[in-house]
Write an enzyme that holds these catalytic residues in place. Structure first.
Site, mmCIF file in Angstrom:
data_model
loop_
_atom_site.group_PDB
_atom_site.id
_atom_site.type_symbol
_atom_site.label_atom_id
_atom_site.label_comp_id
_atom_site.label_asym_id
_atom_site.label_seq_id
_atom_site.Cartn_x
_atom_site.Cartn_y
_atom_site.Cartn_z
ATOM 1 N N LYS A 118 -47.804 -62.670 -50.908
ATOM 2 C CA LYS A 118 -47.773 -63.073 -52.313
ATOM 3 C C LYS A 118 -47.651 -64.583 -52.407
ATOM 4 O O LYS A 118 -46.965 -65.212 -51.608
ATOM 5 C CB LYS A 118 -46.552 -62.424 -52.986
ATOM 6 C CG LYS A 118 -46.352 -62.780 -54.442
ATOM 7 C CD LYS A 118 -47.367 -62.098 -55.315
ATOM 8 C CE LYS A 118 -47.098 -62.393 -56.796
ATOM 9 N NZ LYS A 118 -48.112 -61.780 -57.657
ATOM 10 N N CYS A 172 -54.115 -70.482 -60.098
ATOM 11 C CA CYS A 172 -53.470 -69.471 -60.940
ATOM 12 C C CYS A 172 -53.728 -69.774 -62.410
ATOM 13 O O CYS A 172 -53.404 -70.864 -62.894
ATOM 14 C CB CYS A 172 -51.964 -69.415 -60.673
ATOM 15 S SG CYS A 172 -51.135 -68.188 -61.715
#
Length: 310
Positions: free
Chosen positions: A45, A128
């Site tokens: 992650k 992101c």
């Protein structure tokens, strides 16, 4: 026997298909399940300096052909992932850390810490789309190139970058050539399309809560966009960039399409979310069948062999 191995500089994949960062990789239990699966690597992650809860729920919605997410990088922090990286070496798969900073200096702090872990590679998440009030680093090319140049100088590990989709061929040409110049080992194409939403017409509401209900688009609908990015980055780098293709991988044929386009490996996101780690066994069987039907005994021979129409 069909040889499925591919290589990205210092990384060797017995099966070049694995999880995309963000999916099935937040907790140690999930990372172990990836290690026990047929997936060819373990991608962690995206980790930040401090633990993050991420955006408020509901923040994820998916249907058969797409997903919308605005997760906000929920993760347990770099210290957690660095510590458990050593125990995951037993799976004999490449371990790829993903680092995400909110300021330029945070990337430099993170890479110093991740260097101390058992990771084989580092993916720099500059893409992101789900942090409210935060721009996407990768769209500020001057800053993005500066970050990557400094990170390249700070690590000897295999270093890559995860990028969003771009919409101008000239811009892609500039980026591809600069990544080669900076000696970036791989590029992951692509993160989710930044602006997507889903609406419940009966309730007359958005399907997710954060950021006005707008999040990153993934899944099958992302695949044509992602494939085009792979084709163009491979073309403009003259095949010198090692590419990991991500977006809409649900079948063995999807894997082959990405490799034909120029990718050396493939990440699975929405499909893994829906099916779990058993998806890798199915994808492997489907890919092997396709290669047998084509009488191909070495997958790597198909990388970048896409034919353009005259």
């Amino acid at each position: 026997m069909i040889d499925l191995t591919t290589k990205i500089n210092g990384l060797s994949f017995a099966f070049p298909v694995f999880n995309a960062s963000g999916i099935w990789c937040t907790y140690e239990k999930e990372l172990i399940e990836l290690g026990e699966s047929e997936g060819g690597a373990i991608v962690f992650k995206s980790m930040t300096i401090k633990k993050r809860d991420g955006n408020p729920e509901p923040r994820l919605f998916y249907k058969n052909d797409y997903s919308i997410n605005s997760m906000g990088i929920p993760n347990l922090g770099f210290d957690y992932y660095t510590k458990i990286s050593f125990s995951l070496k037993k799976f004999n798969k490449p371990l790829i850390a993903s680092i995400a900073g909110f300021k330029e200096e945070e990337f430099y702090f993170l890479i110093e810490k991740v260097n101390q872990g058992a990771f084989d590679g580092i993916e720099v998440n500059l893409s992101c789309p789900n942090l409210e009030g935060k721009g996407i680093f990768a769209y500020d090319l001057k800053k993005a190139f500066r970050i990557l140049k400094n990170l390249r100088e700070k690590t000897k590990k295999v270093l890559g970058v995860k990028l969003p989709p771009y919409f101008d061929r000239g811009e892609i040409e500039v980026i591809a050539q600069e990544l080669v110049r900076l000696k970036i080992d791989f590029v992951t194409l692509i993160n989710s399309y930044p602006l997507g939403c889903a609406i419940d017409y009966q309730k007359e509401t958005m399907m997710i809560k954060p950021n006005l209900g707008i999040g990153g688009l993934g899944g099958k609908l992302l695949k044509p966009i992602a494939l085009a990015q792979v084709v163009l980055f491979n073309y403009f780098s003259k095949g010198k960039l090692s590419i990991i293709g991500v977006g809409g991988v649900e079948k063995g044929s999807d894997i082959l399409e990405y490799l034909l386009a120029g990718a050396k490996a493939v990440g699975v996101g929405t499909g893994l979310l829906k099916e779990g780690p058993k998806i890798f066994s199915r994808l492997k069987k489907e890919l092997i069948k396709i290669l047998k039907d084509k009488k191909v005994n070495q997958l790597s021979r198909k990388i970048g062999q896409l034919k353009f129409l005259n």
